[in-house]
Design a protein around this motif. Structure first.
Motif, PDB file in Angstrom:
ATOM      1  N   SER A 113       9.283   3.624  -7.273  1.00 55.89           N
ATOM      2  CA  SER A 113       9.108   2.923  -6.007  1.00 55.89           C
ATOM      3  C   SER A 113      10.365   2.150  -5.649  1.00 55.89           C
ATOM      4  N   ASN A 116       9.950  -2.756  -0.375  1.00 58.07           N
ATOM      5  CA  ASN A 116       9.558  -2.655   1.025  1.00 58.07           C
ATOM      6  C   ASN A 116       9.687  -4.029   1.676  1.00 58.07           C
ATOM      7  N   PHE A 118       9.194  -4.506   4.904  1.00 59.68           N
ATOM      8  CA  PHE A 118       8.334  -4.516   6.085  1.00 59.68           C
ATOM      9  C   PHE A 118       9.120  -4.766   7.369  1.00 59.68           C
ATOM     10  N   ASN A 269       7.471   0.535  -1.529  1.00 58.43           N
ATOM     11  CA  ASN A 269       7.141   1.864  -1.039  1.00 58.43           C
ATOM     12  C   ASN A 269       7.386   2.870  -2.158  1.00 58.43           C
ATOM     13  N   THR A 282       2.949  10.111   2.444  1.00 56.06           N
ATOM     14  CA  THR A 282       2.160   9.131   3.179  1.00 56.06           C
ATOM     15  C   THR A 282       3.061   8.166   3.941  1.00 56.06           C
ATOM     16  N   ARG A 283       2.424   7.280   4.679  1.00 61.47           N
ATOM     17  CA  ARG A 283       3.168   6.292   5.463  1.00 61.47           C
ATOM     18  C   ARG A 283       4.006   5.385   4.575  1.00 61.47           C
ATOM     19  N   ASN A 284       3.499   5.052   3.386  1.00 60.51           N
ATOM     20  CA  ASN A 284       4.268   4.185   2.482  1.00 60.51           C
ATOM     21  C   ASN A 284       5.089   4.985   1.475  1.00 60.51           C
ATOM     22  N   LYS A 285       5.403   6.229   1.865  1.00 62.10           N
ATOM     23  CA  LYS A 285       6.353   7.080   1.132  1.00 62.10           C
ATOM     24  C   LYS A 285       5.856   7.513  -0.245  1.00 62.10           C
ATOM     25  N   ARG A 286       4.547   7.491  -0.445  1.00 64.09           N
ATOM     26  CA  ARG A 286       3.996   8.088  -1.660  1.00 64.09           C
ATOM     27  C   ARG A 286       3.657   9.549  -1.371  1.00 64.09           C
ATOM     28  N   ASN A 309       0.314   9.646  -4.840  1.00 58.50           N
ATOM     29  CA  ASN A 309      -0.843   9.107  -4.113  1.00 58.50           C
ATOM     30  C   ASN A 309      -2.055   9.983  -4.428  1.00 58.50           C
ATOM     31  N   ALA A 436      16.977   3.668   0.580  1.00 57.90           N
ATOM     32  CA  ALA A 436      16.130   4.783   0.141  1.00 57.90           C
ATOM     33  C   ALA A 436      16.962   5.864  -0.529  1.00 57.90           C
TER      34      ALA A 436
END
Length: 459
Positions: A113, A116, A118, A269, A282-286, A309, A436
């Protein structure tokens, strides 16, 4: 092509990332008829639960990091490459790295991870974090640089800002570093800085939720809150940090705390790799995986740990980003790869929760165990020390850490107050490693907040 890896008739399993999940998987595959290739941007395994102790001078970095090649010395089917992974090319069964391309028969993404923020740009630019060994060393240097600046500062408001520390996120990382800094304020800094009135140093713990250590039991939350209060830490619940600039941490447009030291411990994330489709991430990069950790829409790509995820009826938002989840998924995947090679039926992943724990300070800790068992205090503190000591990789690291803890306990001293490489905020992009692209091979986060604010009892 294949960065000088030997040709083999055995299937090649490429593991990206050597955090808790990647490390355990590579070990579990030692006796399987496969060629194991681990790719990581660092040449060491980093024990993240103790990063905060590096940041506050209780441990040196080499106490919690261990060389990957040394860990696997003697494992005949193991190969390691130091590289940044840039993307996955699904149609070619290949990963592209900064040292060349590596083909695979099976690919396992254990990339962990990343922090994040936000979208809070001023906090990302000016704040500090504890996600890696360089982060921890930067934070340690930055804190002590500001104490040195405070000695010279004649303006009371500017001196106060140099002394104050604001920690955003009251999960495990936030609680542990707040407690460690409070002990340093009480026992260490007055000896080093007799010119300063350290009673003026304020430590603030900011939490957007309604409790510290959110997912832990009410008993643990209340006990930890009391410990923090007793240590003189200002806790602000149901409060969010909005921006951080000009020596002020803003909690609203008008409410701010004067500080030059903001530590972000409030979110992560997943570190998904480029090359996967938007439906797989996913939205949170999983990365969306099934109950066998197989990436959705693929036949030979797996993801484990923080980046995976896996949604179940019991975990509709996916399993939490915790080290035991990564370790247990690695063990299950290794067994399933063995079954797959033998054309046997695979077994779905089923997580066993062994409990959670958090340490606040010396003789102060909270522990939640299954069957509604909760305890804390000195016995909880000893339990925390034992579990983390046994989980460290390498005999030398265990011995060095134990000795350092013993010295700190009996002397109330943290000896590693060294500014080895001065840190400047303008070097953020160079040293923080939090973009990232730079974190494609990040190791798993042990205690992200939110959604998982608790520390697991490692297996």
């Amino acid at each position: 092509m294949n960065t000088n890896l030997p040709t083999s008739s055995l299937p090649r399993v490429v593991i990206v990332g050597c955090g808790f999940g990647g490390l355990r998987l590579a070990k579990e595959l030692a006796d399987q008829p496969v060629q194991v290739v681990v790719v990581d941007r660092n040449n060491y395994h980093n024990f993240q639960p103790l990063l905060y102790q590096v940041a506050t001078g209780a441990l040196e970095a080499d106490s919690i990091a261990y060389p990957i090649r040394k860990i696997f010395a003697g494992q005949q089917n193991f190969f390691y490459r130091l590289a940044d992974v840039q993307r996955v090319e699904l149609d070619r069964n290949t990963i592209v790295t900064d040292i060349g391309e590596i083909s695979y028969d099976y690919l396992v993404l254990a990339t962990g991870s990343v922090t994040n923020f936000f979208g809070l740009d001023t906090i990302e630019k000016n704040g500090m974090q504890i996600k890696s060994v360089p982060n921890a060393l930067n934070l340690r240097s930055f804190l002590f640089q500001n104490f040195e600046r405070a000695v010279l500062e004649e303006n009371p408001e500017k001196r106060q800002a140099l002394l104050n520390v604001v920690i955003v996120g009251a999960g495990l990382t936030g609680v542990e570093i707040a407690g460690s800094l409070a002990e340093m304020r009480k026992d260490v800094l007055p000896q080093d800085y007799p010119e300063l009135d350290l009673k003026q140093m304020e430590i603030y713990l900011i939490e957007a939720g309604g409790a510290v250590l959110g997912p832990m039991s009410k008993e643990a939350q209340q006990t930890a809150h009391k410990y923090l209060d007793d240590m003189g830490i200002h806790i602000r619940l149901n409060t969010s940090a909005k921006r951080f600039e000009d020596g002020k941490a803003y909690l609203s447009d008008t409410d701010f705390i004067r500080t030059e030291n903001l530590i972000w411990a409030a979110g992560v994330n997943g570190a998904a790799l480029p090359g996967l489709s938007e439906h797989q991430v996913t939205r949170n990069k999983r990365i969306n995986v099934d109950h066998y950790n197989l990436v959705m829409g693929t036949t030979n790509i797996y993801a484990i740990g923080d980046v995976a995820n896996m949604v179940t009826d019991a975990m509709p938002k996916g399993y939490p980003m915790l080290a035991p989840v990564a370790i247990q998924q690695a063990e299950q995947l290794a067994a399933n790869l063995g079954r797959r090679l033998k054309n046997e039926s695979l077994q779905p992943f089923d997580y066993t929760n062994k409990g959670t724990m958090a340490i606040v300070g010396r003789n102060r800790a909270v522990v939640d165990l299954p069957k509604n068992i909760h305890f804390g205090g000195f016995f909880g503190w000893l339990t925390w020390l034992f579990v983390h000591l046994m989980t460290l990789v390498g005999f030398r690291n265990k011995v060095v850490t134990l000795i350092s803890w013993a010295i700190s306990y009996f002397s109330s001293d943290k000896a590693l107050r060294l500014i080895i490489r001065p840190y400047k905020r303008r070097d953020y992009k160079k040293h923080s490693g939090q973009s990232a692209a730079e974190h494609l091979n990040a190791t798993p986060q042990y205690n992200p907040t939110p959604p998982a604010l608790q520390a697991p009892i490692a297996k």
